[in-house]
Design a protein around this motif. Structure first.
Motif, PDB file in Angstrom:
ATOM      1  N   ASP A 174      -2.132 -33.268  28.299  1.00 19.89           N
ATOM      2  CA  ASP A 174      -2.865 -33.419  26.841  1.00 19.89           C
ATOM      3  C   ASP A 174      -1.671 -32.150  26.197  1.00 19.89           C
ATOM      4  O   ASP A 174      -1.739 -31.218  26.086  1.00 19.89           O
ATOM      5  CB  ASP A 174      -4.396 -32.811  26.666  1.00 19.89           C
ATOM      6  CG  ASP A 174      -4.665 -32.980  25.091  1.00 19.89           C
ATOM      7  OD1 ASP A 174      -4.076 -33.608  24.514  1.00 19.89           O
ATOM      8  OD2 ASP A 174      -5.892 -32.579  25.379  1.00 19.89           O
TER       9      ASP A 174
ATOM     10  N   ASP B 159      -8.306 -38.972  22.207  1.00 19.33           N
ATOM     11  CA  ASP B 159      -8.432 -38.133  21.943  1.00 19.33           C
ATOM     12  C   ASP B 159      -8.974 -38.055  20.622  1.00 19.33           C
ATOM     13  O   ASP B 159      -9.756 -38.354  20.133  1.00 19.33           O
ATOM     14  CB  ASP B 159      -8.309 -36.868  22.889  1.00 19.33           C
ATOM     15  CG  ASP B 159      -9.430 -35.558  22.494  1.00 19.33           C
ATOM     16  OD1 ASP B 159     -10.329 -36.260  22.270  1.00 19.33           O
ATOM     17  OD2 ASP B 159      -9.183 -34.260  23.080  1.00 19.33           O
ATOM     18  N   GLU B 160      -7.841 -37.107  19.641  1.00 20.99           N
ATOM     19  CA  GLU B 160      -8.697 -37.063  18.584  1.00 20.99           C
ATOM     20  C   GLU B 160      -8.612 -38.563  17.268  1.00 20.99           C
ATOM     21  O   GLU B 160      -8.655 -38.341  16.871  1.00 20.99           O
ATOM     22  CB  GLU B 160      -7.244 -36.068  17.718  1.00 20.99           C
ATOM     23  CG  GLU B 160      -7.474 -34.433  18.154  1.00 20.99           C
ATOM     24  CD  GLU B 160      -6.520 -34.267  19.702  1.00 20.99           C
ATOM     25  OE1 GLU B 160      -6.639 -35.285  20.142  1.00 20.99           O
ATOM     26  OE2 GLU B 160      -6.094 -32.971  19.905  1.00 20.99           O
TER      27      GLU B 160
ATOM     28  N   LYS C 214      -1.588 -28.354  29.531  1.00 20.24           N
ATOM     29  CA  LYS C 214      -1.810 -28.438  27.709  1.00 20.24           C
ATOM     30  C   LYS C 214      -0.033 -28.215  27.402  1.00 20.24           C
ATOM     31  O   LYS C 214       0.787 -27.190  27.911  1.00 20.24           O
ATOM     32  CB  LYS C 214      -1.895 -27.299  26.798  1.00 20.24           C
ATOM     33  CG  LYS C 214      -4.430 -27.509  27.108  1.00 20.24           C
ATOM     34  CD  LYS C 214      -3.959 -28.639  26.379  1.00 20.24           C
ATOM     35  CE  LYS C 214      -5.716 -28.427  26.036  1.00 20.24           C
ATOM     36  NZ  LYS C 214      -6.133 -29.519  25.479  1.00 20.24           N
TER      37      LYS C 214
ATOM     38  N   LYS D 117      -5.460 -30.305  33.525  1.00 19.98           N
ATOM     39  CA  LYS D 117      -5.176 -31.302  32.717  1.00 19.98           C
ATOM     40  C   LYS D 117      -4.132 -29.855  31.845  1.00 19.98           C
ATOM     41  O   LYS D 117      -4.534 -28.415  31.311  1.00 19.98           O
ATOM     42  CB  LYS D 117      -6.275 -31.358  31.748  1.00 19.98           C
ATOM     43  CG  LYS D 117      -6.048 -32.103  30.596  1.00 19.98           C
ATOM     44  CD  LYS D 117      -6.841 -31.913  29.312  1.00 19.98           C
ATOM     45  CE  LYS D 117      -7.009 -33.204  29.078  1.00 19.98           C
ATOM     46  NZ  LYS D 117      -7.975 -33.059  27.934  1.00 19.98           N
TER      47      LYS D 117
ATOM     48  N   GLU E  46      -2.625 -37.139  27.286  1.00 15.48           N
ATOM     49  CA  GLU E  46      -3.530 -37.389  26.593  1.00 15.48           C
ATOM     50  C   GLU E  46      -2.702 -37.036  25.019  1.00 15.48           C
ATOM     51  O   GLU E  46      -2.574 -35.926  25.390  1.00 15.48           O
ATOM     52  CB  GLU E  46      -4.454 -36.848  26.593  1.00 15.48           C
ATOM     53  CG  GLU E  46      -5.449 -37.046  25.389  1.00 15.48           C
ATOM     54  CD  GLU E  46      -6.731 -35.898  26.012  1.00 15.48           C
ATOM     55  OE1 GLU E  46      -7.183 -36.369  27.294  1.00 15.48           O
ATOM     56  OE2 GLU E  46      -8.250 -35.460  25.994  1.00 15.48           O
TER      57      GLU E  46
ATOM     58  N   LYS F 219     -16.270 -37.493  23.653  1.00 19.33           N
ATOM     59  CA  LYS F 219     -16.965 -36.232  23.444  1.00 19.33           C
ATOM     60  C   LYS F 219     -18.005 -36.280  22.490  1.00 19.33           C
ATOM     61  O   LYS F 219     -17.819 -36.322  21.243  1.00 19.33           O
ATOM     62  CB  LYS F 219     -16.554 -35.269  23.042  1.00 19.33           C
ATOM     63  CG  LYS F 219     -15.006 -34.741  23.721  1.00 19.33           C
ATOM     64  CD  LYS F 219     -13.500 -33.771  23.346  1.00 19.33           C
ATOM     65  CE  LYS F 219     -12.586 -33.851  24.176  1.00 19.33           C
ATOM     66  NZ  LYS F 219     -11.916 -33.019  23.192  1.00 19.33           N
TER      67      LYS F 219
ATOM     68  N   ASN G 277      -2.174 -33.250  22.281  1.00 21.15           N
ATOM     69  CA  ASN G 277      -2.936 -32.335  21.470  1.00 21.15           C
ATOM     70  C   ASN G 277      -2.322 -32.997  19.684  1.00 21.15           C
ATOM     71  O   ASN G 277      -1.826 -32.185  19.339  1.00 21.15           O
ATOM     72  CB  ASN G 277      -3.204 -30.753  21.471  1.00 21.15           C
ATOM     73  CG  ASN G 277      -4.374 -31.030  22.266  1.00 21.15           C
ATOM     74  OD1 ASN G 277      -4.047 -30.074  23.111  1.00 21.15           O
ATOM     75  ND2 ASN G 277      -5.657 -31.690  22.051  1.00 21.15           N
TER      76      ASN G 277
HETATM   77 MG   LIG Z   1      -7.361 -33.875  24.641  1.00 21.23          MG
END
Ligand SMILES: [Mg+2]
Length: 353
Positions: free
Chosen positions: A190, A243-244, A162, A160, A218, A267, A192
């Motif tokens: 990802d 995700d967030e 970033k 994964k 993501e 999560k 973010n």
């Molecule tokens: Mg994430």
């Protein structure tokens, strides 16, 4: 078997490498330990960590929520009624999902201890090794390629990456890593929340043009930008993971209604624990969304609890449970790349005196 007290403490966790995303850099941190004690010497423990940029919580706020608000709801309740007791704690305050997760996992483990069984049995799961990706921190393209090669040499088959802007540099990062690892290594990205929808699509188009295959992308845009996430999902040939943007079951319902993602990253710290995660799974499945189980940057204790859920609901996927790998010494979740192996043995039978 009544719950008699709830205790909190702290434990330091040292990372083997700095963990860097578009949101933050973490070197070492502390976890909050939550211990639920019941009659007959029955105990259940959990470990959680405040991630202010994601849930709005700090370790101090978690301790305050547990000790001042959640514990008073639990104390005196019967472990046999743990589902009702946990539902009541969830209603006792708005938000504070990580604090609720600490209580939820500790109560589930106390129930396992009381029954003399394993957490997996309480959750109706057959525990098995769960495949995980491993994160490559945000860095220069060449540094990320070097880290990616090391992780592949260690046995990971899914990375994964970033990313976090600017667009051209992110394309270069992914392209450089792809050129440095064998073709059968799966790459996930990802961001973010770092991009706008337009930037996300520029990166995706750039990767397609360069012939670089990625498994999914993501959280390309800010958590609250549902329209942006939907615009990316509508046009992207690559699946989009929320995700967030996806904390609770209600969030997942909103995302599905907006056509804003293909998969949700579940999560425990975002939704409030094992009981709440089961609700998230139900909504995601009902809406036709894929499931990915992930973890915060936390200890192996939380990863182990999440891996039990992954065993139950999506055992054949590669999940996002590498947090314990980052910690130098862990016991609850053991990493033998690319698998998470949980230490989920039944505890010693409690004294009945
Ligand atoms: Mg994430």
């Amino acid at each position: 078997m009544r719950i008699t007290s709830v205790e909190t403490g702290r434990r330091p966790v040292h990372l083997r490498l700095p963990f860097r995303t578009a949101l933050r850099e973490v070197k070492d941190f502390e976890v909050v330990t939550v211990r639920v004690l019941a009659e007959g010497g029955v105990t259940g423990c959990s470990e959680v960590v405040g991630t202010a940029r994601i849930t709005g919580e700090t370790n101090a706020s978690i301790e305050e929520a547990v000790n001042a608000v959640l514990a008073p709801v639990l104390i005196g309740r019967d472990l046999g009624d743990y589902c009702v007791a946990l539902a009541d704690t969830a209603l006792a305050m708005v938000g504070n999902s990580t604090a609720k997760c600490g209580i939820d996992v500790a109560v589930h483990r106390a129930v396992a201890a009381w029954r003399g069984t394993a957490l997996s049995e309480v959750l109706g799961a057959t525990l098995r090794p769960i495949a995980t990706d491993v994160t490559v921190s945000l860095a220069t393209p060449s540094d990320m390629a070097a880290e990616a090669s090391r992780r592949v040499d260690e046995g990971f088959g899914t990375l994964k990456l970033k990313v976090g802007g600017p667009v051209a540099l992110d394309i270069e990062r992914v392209q450089t890593v792809a050129g440095a690892v064998p073709g059968n290594v799966a790459l996930r990205i990802d961001a973010n929340q770092a991009w706008t929808a337009r930037q996300a699509l520029q990166v995706i188009d750039g990767l397609v043009l360069a012939g670089v295959a990625v498994e999914f992308i993501e959280q390309p845009v800010p958590a609250a930008d549902l329209a942006g996430l939907a615009a990316v999902t509508a046009r992207s040939p690559v699946p989009v993971v929320a995700d967030e943007s996806a904390h609770t079951a209600a969030d997942v319902r909103r995302l599905a209604d907006a056509g804003a993602c293909d998969v949700v990253n579940i999560k425990l710290a975002k939704c409030g624990g094992l009981q709440a995660a089961t609700e998230v799974v139900a909504v995601a499945r009902a809406c036709g969304l894929g499931l990915l189980f992930g973890s915060m940057l936390e200890s192996g204790s939380g990863v182990a609890a999440t891996a039990v859920l992954a065993s139950r609901f999506a055992p054949d996927q590669v999940h996002d449970l590498d947090a314990g790998w980052w910690a130098e010494t862990e016991s609850a979740a053991i990493y033998r790349p690319p698998f998470v192996l949980c230490d989920d043995k039944p505890p010693d039978a409690p004294s009945m005196q």
